[in-house]
Design a protein around this motif. Structure first.
Motif, mmCIF file in Angstrom:
data_model
loop_
_atom_site.group_PDB
_atom_site.id
_atom_site.type_symbol
_atom_site.label_atom_id
_atom_site.label_comp_id
_atom_site.label_asym_id
_atom_site.label_seq_id
_atom_site.Cartn_x
_atom_site.Cartn_y
_atom_site.Cartn_z
ATOM 1 N N LEU A 101 0.855 -1.185 0.000
ATOM 2 C CA LEU A 101 0.000 0.000 0.000
ATOM 3 C C LEU A 101 0.890 1.233 0.000
ATOM 4 O O LEU A 101 1.802 1.352 0.828
ATOM 5 C CB LEU A 101 -0.884 -0.005 1.244
ATOM 6 C CG LEU A 101 -1.991 1.054 1.343
ATOM 7 C CD1 LEU A 101 -3.010 0.877 0.223
ATOM 8 C CD2 LEU A 101 -2.675 0.975 2.705
ATOM 9 N N THR A 102 0.656 2.149 -0.946
ATOM 10 C CA THR A 102 1.516 3.315 -1.082
ATOM 11 C C THR A 102 0.723 4.614 -1.037
ATOM 12 O O THR A 102 -0.502 4.638 -1.195
ATOM 13 C CB THR A 102 2.306 3.297 -2.413
ATOM 14 O OG1 THR A 102 1.458 3.748 -3.489
ATOM 15 C CG2 THR A 102 2.845 1.912 -2.737
ATOM 16 N N SER A 103 1.454 5.685 -0.853
ATOM 17 C CA SER A 103 0.936 7.026 -1.060
ATOM 18 C C SER A 103 0.434 7.164 -2.493
ATOM 19 O O SER A 103 0.849 6.423 -3.393
ATOM 20 C CB SER A 103 2.081 8.018 -0.795
ATOM 21 O OG SER A 103 1.880 9.243 -1.452
ATOM 22 N N ARG A 107 6.045 9.153 -6.963
ATOM 23 C CA ARG A 107 7.331 8.542 -6.606
ATOM 24 C C ARG A 107 7.135 7.392 -5.621
ATOM 25 O O ARG A 107 7.905 6.427 -5.624
ATOM 26 C CB ARG A 107 8.293 9.586 -6.042
ATOM 27 C CG ARG A 107 7.824 10.362 -4.830
ATOM 28 C CD ARG A 107 8.832 11.464 -4.484
ATOM 29 N NE ARG A 107 8.400 12.294 -3.365
ATOM 30 C CZ ARG A 107 7.622 13.360 -3.468
ATOM 31 N NH1 ARG A 107 7.154 13.716 -4.667
ATOM 32 N NH2 ARG A 107 7.314 14.074 -2.407
ATOM 33 N N ALA A 108 6.102 7.478 -4.797
ATOM 34 C CA ALA A 108 5.792 6.378 -3.879
ATOM 35 C C ALA A 108 5.131 5.223 -4.626
ATOM 36 O O ALA A 108 5.451 4.049 -4.394
ATOM 37 C CB ALA A 108 4.892 6.874 -2.750
ATOM 38 N N ASP A 125 -4.180 8.529 2.592
ATOM 39 C CA ASP A 125 -3.738 8.575 3.985
ATOM 40 C C ASP A 125 -2.216 8.522 4.101
ATOM 41 O O ASP A 125 -1.649 8.937 5.115
ATOM 42 C CB ASP A 125 -4.335 7.410 4.780
ATOM 43 C CG ASP A 125 -5.801 7.618 5.106
ATOM 44 O OD1 ASP A 125 -6.269 8.773 5.024
ATOM 45 O OD2 ASP A 125 -6.479 6.631 5.431
ATOM 46 N N LEU A 126 -1.544 7.993 3.074
ATOM 47 C CA LEU A 126 -0.082 7.917 3.077
ATOM 48 C C LEU A 126 0.558 9.015 2.226
ATOM 49 O O LEU A 126 1.784 9.092 2.143
ATOM 50 C CB LEU A 126 0.384 6.546 2.559
ATOM 51 C CG LEU A 126 0.031 5.345 3.435
ATOM 52 C CD1 LEU A 126 0.440 4.044 2.740
ATOM 53 C CD2 LEU A 126 0.699 5.446 4.797
ATOM 54 N N VAL A 162 4.481 2.399 1.666
ATOM 55 C CA VAL A 162 5.437 3.361 1.112
ATOM 56 C C VAL A 162 4.875 4.761 1.308
ATOM 57 O O VAL A 162 3.804 5.086 0.793
ATOM 58 C CB VAL A 162 5.715 3.122 -0.386
ATOM 59 C CG1 VAL A 162 6.803 4.088 -0.881
ATOM 60 C CG2 VAL A 162 6.134 1.675 -0.645
ATOM 61 N N SER A 163 5.591 5.594 2.072
ATOM 62 C CA SER A 163 5.118 6.937 2.376
ATOM 63 C C SER A 163 6.264 7.936 2.249
ATOM 64 O O SER A 163 7.156 7.745 1.416
ATOM 65 C CB SER A 163 4.481 6.963 3.763
ATOM 66 O OG SER A 163 3.753 8.162 3.973
#
Length: 214
Positions: A101-103, A107-108, A125-126, A162-163
């Motif tokens: 789960l990423t932003s 880039r994330a 949320d990220l 990934v944040s």
């Protein structure tokens, strides 16, 4: 030291949380915990990455504005290679990943995809906190990140998030002000709303760990 304690993030005031999580020198200068790979192979951990290495300069844009992707700070060649190497190492180490789960920031997203660990989900949320967002939104994201690291992964698996650096600092305290691009913070939820920091892992350490596997 932090990695010997458990925390119930939702019950700690932000000021207290920051004080508890501030420790001298950072943990990257310390050896990784013995048995880290074996712990991760057993599942039950949340691995929070800062996105991979990026270009040095970018136009000022709202980082939440997906239509302006070309103007955002992007992964550079090092960051793309870094993400691929981390993913390859995790696969070689046979570390099971149940969810990525990423932003929503590109880039994330690219970091998560280049890991090659399965389908990548995204969540606002990220997405990156900072001056472009209100204090309320920044705090909401910090609380969301703390909830995610305190949520037990599916049985036998780990969750990869990934944040961004501001989110990590807001969520976990000033001890993360030195977090590097591509660095991971490994947490172990206790199933009761708390979590424990197991290790902070530099981007290059995964490849070193994989190289040691026979």
């Amino acid at each position: 030291m932090l990695h010997s304690r458990s925390f119930r993030f939702s019950r700690l005031p932000a000021a207290v949380l920051g004080a508890l999580m501030l420790f001298p020198g950072g943990v990257r200068s310390e050896p990784l915990p013995a048995g880290l790979v074996e712990q991760l192979r057993a599942g039950g951990h949340v691995i929070v990455f800062r996105h991979g290495a990026t270009v040095a300069v970018a136009a000022k844009v709202d980082s939440m504005s997906r239509p302006n992707v070309p103007a955002q700070r992007q992964l550079n060649d090092e960051g793309r290679a870094q993400a691929k190497a981390i993913g390859e190492a995790l696969r070689k180490l046979k570390i099971p990943v149940a969810q990525v789960l990423t932003s929503t920031v590109q880039r994330a997203v690219d970091t998560g995809r280049l890991f090659g660990l399965g389908e990548v989900g995204t969540t606002g949320d990220l997405a990156e906190s900072g001056q472009e967002s209100s204090a309320e939104d920044n705090e909401r994201r910090a609380q969301a990140l703390r909830r995610l690291v305190a949520t037990a992964p599916p049985a036998g698996g780990n969750v990869v998030l990934v944040s961004h650096k501001p989110n990590l600092v807001d969520a976990f305290g000033a001890g993360w002000s030195d977090v590097r691009e591509g660095e991971a913070s490994v947490f172990q939820p206790d199933g009761k709303g708390g979590t424990r920091l197991v290790a902070r892992v530099p981007a290059t350490a995964w490849t070193e760990l994989a190289a040691a596997v026979h």
